[in-house]
Design a protein around this motif. Structure first.
Motif, PDB file in Angstrom:
ATOM      1  N   ALA A   1      46.023  32.223  43.845  1.00 23.26           N
ATOM      2  CA  ALA A   1      45.812  33.405  43.000  1.00 23.26           C
ATOM      3  C   ALA A   1      45.633  34.654  43.855  1.00 23.26           C
ATOM      4  CB  ALA A   1      44.602  33.186  42.099  1.00 23.26           C
ATOM      5  N   VAL A   2      44.848  34.530  44.948  1.00 24.99           N
ATOM      6  CA  VAL A   2      44.659  35.654  45.861  1.00 24.99           C
ATOM      7  C   VAL A   2      45.990  36.099  46.450  1.00 24.99           C
ATOM      8  CG1 VAL A   2      43.732  36.294  48.123  1.00 24.99           C
ATOM      9  CG2 VAL A   2      42.259  35.172  46.449  1.00 24.99           C
ATOM     10  N   ASN A   3      46.729  35.145  46.983  1.00 25.00           N
ATOM     11  CA  ASN A   3      47.954  35.481  47.704  1.00 25.00           C
ATOM     12  C   ASN A   3      49.077  35.921  46.775  1.00 25.00           C
ATOM     13  OD1 ASN A   3      46.844  34.931  50.274  1.00 25.00           O
ATOM     14  ND2 ASN A   3      47.088  32.748  49.921  1.00 25.00           N
TER      15      ASN A   3
ATOM     16  N   GLU B   1      40.087  49.239  40.690  1.00 22.03           N
ATOM     17  CA  GLU B   1      41.170  48.278  40.849  1.00 22.03           C
ATOM     18  C   GLU B   1      41.504  47.989  42.318  1.00 22.03           C
ATOM     19  OE1 GLU B   1      44.518  49.651  38.666  1.00 22.03           O
ATOM     20  OE2 GLU B   1      43.591  49.304  36.691  1.00 22.03           O
TER      21      GLU B   1
ATOM     22  N   ARG C   1      43.379  47.370  49.510  1.00 23.14           N
ATOM     23  CA  ARG C   1      42.664  46.442  48.641  1.00 23.14           C
ATOM     24  C   ARG C   1      41.477  45.833  49.383  1.00 23.14           C
ATOM     25  NH1 ARG C   1      45.162  48.887  45.741  1.00 23.14           N
ATOM     26  NH2 ARG C   1      46.665  48.266  44.121  1.00 23.14           N
TER      27      ARG C   1
ATOM     28  N   GLY D   1      52.316  40.372  44.789  1.00 24.83           N
ATOM     29  CA  GLY D   1      52.650  41.335  43.746  1.00 24.83           C
ATOM     30  C   GLY D   1      52.582  42.768  44.246  1.00 24.83           C
ATOM     31  N   GLU D   2      51.621  43.054  45.115  1.00 24.03           N
ATOM     32  CA  GLU D   2      51.541  44.402  45.711  1.00 24.03           C
ATOM     33  C   GLU D   2      52.756  44.681  46.582  1.00 24.03           C
ATOM     34  OE1 GLU D   2      49.429  46.551  44.898  1.00 24.03           O
ATOM     35  OE2 GLU D   2      47.807  45.400  43.977  1.00 24.03           O
TER      36      GLU D   2
ATOM     37  N   GLU E   1      48.526  37.670  44.159  1.00 22.48           N
ATOM     38  CA  GLU E   1      48.157  39.058  43.870  1.00 22.48           C
ATOM     39  C   GLU E   1      48.647  39.987  44.983  1.00 22.48           C
ATOM     40  OE1 GLU E   1      44.104  41.591  42.709  1.00 22.48           O
ATOM     41  OE2 GLU E   1      44.044  39.397  42.800  1.00 22.48           O
TER      42      GLU E   1
ATOM     43  N   MET F   1      40.253  43.442  44.711  1.00 18.13           N
ATOM     44  CA  MET F   1      41.181  42.464  44.169  1.00 18.13           C
ATOM     45  C   MET F   1      40.543  41.646  43.053  1.00 18.13           C
ATOM     46  SD  MET F   1      43.309  41.172  47.528  1.00 18.13           S
ATOM     47  CE  MET F   1      44.053  39.866  46.556  1.00 18.13           C
ATOM     48  N   THR F   2      41.355  41.267  42.087  1.00 11.78           N
ATOM     49  CA  THR F   2      40.874  40.489  40.949  1.00 11.78           C
ATOM     50  C   THR F   2      40.384  39.117  41.389  1.00 11.78           C
ATOM     51  OG1 THR F   2      42.442  41.615  39.493  1.00 11.78           O
ATOM     52  CG2 THR F   2      41.518  39.517  38.717  1.00 11.78           C
ATOM     53  N   HIS F   3      41.102  38.499  42.310  1.00 11.16           N
ATOM     54  CA  HIS F   3      40.765  37.154  42.761  1.00 11.16           C
ATOM     55  C   HIS F   3      40.073  37.201  44.125  1.00 11.16           C
ATOM     56  CE1 HIS F   3      44.160  36.674  39.902  1.00 11.16           C
ATOM     57  NE2 HIS F   3      43.418  35.666  39.473  1.00 11.16           N
TER      58      HIS F   3
END
Length: 402
Positions: A385-387, A340, A314, A392-393, A389, A343-345
């Motif tokens: 939000a970053v962490n 993808e 990522r 989740g990985e 995410e 990262m989203t955040h």
């Protein structure tokens, strides 16, 4: 032309009498280093207590309940049902939990619902997350420190490994490399093969942050990057981590800002690669070459029979200002190129993060009472939000629902 004029025009042909009679520069530099060390210690005594005197802040009932994953009311019920669970109270008479007490509550709840305990289960492999970028000041250490602490707050057992000779990550955990780290007390001590090597279990040390142990950084790590270590060292990083794998769920590695032997070893040992990207054109311009070099080195390791097990890659945007038009364009370009895997955040460029770091702390450690609450809450929300995410990985790599 006179000799005096000739000397003035030519700039001199050797050291002046004043320079030649002064102390040599190596002695001057050594004296400067000693003076600076003494001054830094005086400042540290005022701002940063030593690691053995540091304590993590306590958490009010609402925050403790949120970390555990239960409601405030249920947490109060648990306390009423068992006096041993009653935490200390703050100046206003409100309950304040230590992270150790929060983890005790997690273990209690896990007796009937195992999901409250975040430790990896049978068959789930150790997650080794290498946070890397070959350029300095990319927000790499900030991201690594907040990630390690976020995971510990969630109940994971974390090993933080500092591979940067500048040891900024170590400093955030209260370790003073110039005073607290001796010979072979870094990862170098676990991978060297000259008779001075030590098992990693003897090198790592607990921190003031429950759930996190540290392998500190130090200038001795540069010995690996200046030809003193053979290429076989690359595989020894994974071997060293394997020796302590039963004790941890996640290893967070703050890599050095260059592709040296230890950084390559960490990337090869990693299950997850987090490449920090500052959305500035100069940073982006150098990214292509570093990615190509990384790919070539990993390819060479694979061809030589090395085992690589990467669950995810990522790109993490750091020091991001969402209202900055050029930065937004660069982030859009990255998403168009890498999809993808960006990262989203993103980690924001927030003054409160820099303020906390200047005091040797992260935002998770400092707490909202130390800053403007609105600014603190915005920054922590972004970091969470970053962490989350990344967590989740990890869950997906273990086959759990994210």
């Amino acid at each position: 032309m006179s000799k005096a004029a000739e000397g003035r025009i030519g700039g001199g042909r050797g050291p002046s009498r004043k320079e030649s009679s002064a102390a040599p520069f190596d002695a001057v530099i050594a004296a400067h280093a000693d003076a600076l060390t003494r001054q830094i210690e005086r400042v540290r005594e005022r701002l940063e207590p030593p690691a053995d005197h540091r304590e993590l802040r306590r958490f009010p009932t609402g925050e403790a309940a949120r970390l555990i994953g239960i409601t405030d009311a249920y947490l109060r019920q648990l306390i009423l049902s068992d006096e041993a669970l009653e935490p200390a109270k703050g100046p206003a008479g409100r309950r304040q939990f230590t992270l150790t007490q929060i983890n005790d509550l997690r273990r209690r709840l896990a007796r009937t619902r195992p999901g409250y305990l975040r430790h990896r289960r049978a068959g789930e492999h150790l997650q080794v997350l290498a946070v890397t970028n070959v350029k300095g000041r990319s927000g790499k250490t900030t991201a690594a420190a907040h990630l390690a602490q976020y995971l510990a707050l969630q109940g994971f057992r974390v090993l933080a490994v500092d591979l940067d000779p500048q040891a900024a990550l170590s400093g955030l955990f209260g370790c003073r490399p110039d005073l607290d780290v001796g010979v072979s007390q870094t990862l170098y001590g676990a991978v060297r093969r000259d008779g001075a090597e030590r098992p990693l279990g003897e090198i790592l040390r607990p921190t003031h942050f429950p759930g996190i142990d540290l392998v500190p950084g130090h200038l001795e790590l540069m010995a690996c990057e200046h030809g003193a270590m053979p290429e076989s060292t690359v595989g020894r990083v994974a071997e060293a981590l394997a020796g302590v794998s039963d004790e941890y769920d996640v290893v967070v590695v703050d890599c050095a800002p260059q592709l040296g032997v230890l950084t390559l070893g960490a990337i090869c040992a990693a299950t997850g690669l987090l490449v920090t990207v500052q959305p500035q054109m100069p940073d982006l311009a150098g990214m292509s070459g570093s990615l190509r070099m990384t790919a070539d080195l990993l390819g060479a390791v694979r061809e030589a029979g090395g085992e690589l097990r990467h669950d995810f890659l990522r790109y993490l945007v750091t020091r991001y200002e969402p209202n900055d038009g050029p930065q937004t364009q660069i982030v859009g370009l990255l998403r168009a190129l890498f999809g993808e895997q960006v990262m989203t955040h993103a980690v924001p460029l927030a003054p409160v993060i820099a303020e906390a770091s200047a005091c040797g702390r992260t935002l998770y450690e400092a707490g909202r009472d130390s800053f403007s609450r609105q600014a603190y809450d915005r920054a922590v929300e972004a970091l969470d939000a970053v962490n989350a995410e990344i967590a989740g990985e990890i869950a997906r790599a273990w086959g759990r629902a994210a």
